[in-house]
Design a protein around this motif. Structure first.
Motif: not given
Length: 358
Positions: A156-162
């Motif tokens: 349920g987390l909101r990943p931000r990814i490079v």
């Protein structure tokens, strides 16, 4: 070379459903060819496994692209895509998309994935109010970023990814992630642009957000390890070259992006992720030779509270390097000290300054 955005939207995205339709309509013939070729090729039912995975991949891509197009229309032809409601809907699509690919890969290629009990709880519950997260992971082998982001989304987390710009060849990732907080690193990007992008992504991290970084910058291979050591020696950075030489199954981490994220998000807890089992499958040739994979993938994670994260740049760089030595020691314990024999193994088996276990 990555095509321009308009080509990816008007040519690549529509091509995916057409390819899926073509494969479905010719599936009986494809199955016959794969079944005939299977006894002639090494590996247990390799062509049939690959055909199944390609079929699921195209189906998942098609479903995701259609759903993303529907969200674009429903959000006022893109005018409200930044609203929380539409962002949550995009994360839901990415969650189902990656779940389909990971589940199929596990069954098709017989991937045995073991997640340490501490790691399972390391990312907290979906409603964990304590802190946002900065996730720093080892980078090695095919799909480790997919596995990591899949795990975060399932919690349920909101990943931000490079990630690398070449992944935009996949229309679902291209469309979906360009509408979510993320950054695609261009091959010819100006020096420092990636660090600045990481800083922007980390600036407004909130509980439930998880910024995912791979401080090594590239997938680990033994050739890249040796090349990076030689390059550091050429530049006269002998101390750093010695540090890189002492780490046997990881590349020396680049501190710039990680420290920029931690400075921009001082309330974030840090998750360090180690994994092994995919590092020998780093190229298309390796993948073909290795199929069926039948690989045992082990994953472990450690959580460091924000209060224990160093605040100065020099201390932060040394701290990050020490954690990478810990990850290397964890991997070495699974590969054995004779994996790549050299004198530096002693420095990894019995390091002087490994950070303590939480």
């Amino acid at each position: 070379m990555l095509p321009p955005r308009w080509v990816r939207r008007l040519v690549l995205a529509p091509a995916v459903p057409l390819l899926a339709l073509l494969l479905v309509t010719t599936l009986p013939l494809m199955l016959m060819v794969a079944a005939f070729a299977s006894p002639l090729l090494p590996g247990r039912l390799r062509p049939l496994r690959l055909l199944l995975f390609v079929l699921v991949f195209l189906a998942a891509e098609t479903a995701a692209v259609i759903a993303l197009f529907g969200l674009w229309v429903a959000s006022g032809f893109g005018r409200r895509l930044a609203d929380d409601r539409w962002q949550a809907a995009h994360y839901a699509i990415m969650r189902h998309y990656l779940a389909a690919l990971v589940h199929t890969a596990r069954r098709t290629f017989n991937l045995q994935i073991t997640l340490d009990d501490d790691a399972a709880g390391a990312t907290g519950a979906p409603d964990d109010p304590q802190a946002p997260l900065v996730v720093l992971s080892r980078h090695a082998g095919p799909g480790d970023s997919f596995l990591l982001v899949h795990g975060l989304l399932q919690r349920g987390l909101r990943p931000r990814i490079v990630l690398r710009e070449l992944l935009q060849w996949a229309p679902a990732l291209d469309i979906g992630l360009n509408r979510l907080p993320s950054h695609f690193v261009a091959t010819a990007a100006p020096r420092g642009s990636g660090t600045e992008a990481v800083r922007r992504l980390a600036t407004d991290l909130a509980p439930g957000d998880a910024l995912v970084l791979f401080p090594e910058g590239r997938n680990f291979t033994h050739a890249r390890r040796l090349h990076s050591i030689a390059r550091l020696e050429e530049l006269g950075r002998h101390d750093e070259a010695e540090q890189a030489r002492e780490m046997r199954h990881v590349l020396r981490p680049r501190a710039g992006g990680a420290l920029a994220a931690l400075t921009a998000a001082p309330t974030a807890d840090v998750i360090f992720v180690a994994h092994t089992g995919l590092e020998d499958l780093s190229s298309v040739v390796d993948l073909w030779r290795g199929l069926p994979m039948d690989a045992a993938v082990e994953i472990e994670a450690w959580r460091v509270p924000a209060a224990e994260v160093p605040t100065s740049r020099d201390e932060g760089a040394a701290w990050l390097n020490a954690w990478w030595r810990r990850i290397d020691a964890w991997i070495l314990a699974r590969h054995g000290p004779d994996a790549i024999p050299d004198a530096a193994v002693i420095a990894v088996v019995e390091p002087d300054s490994l950070p303590p276990t939480e």
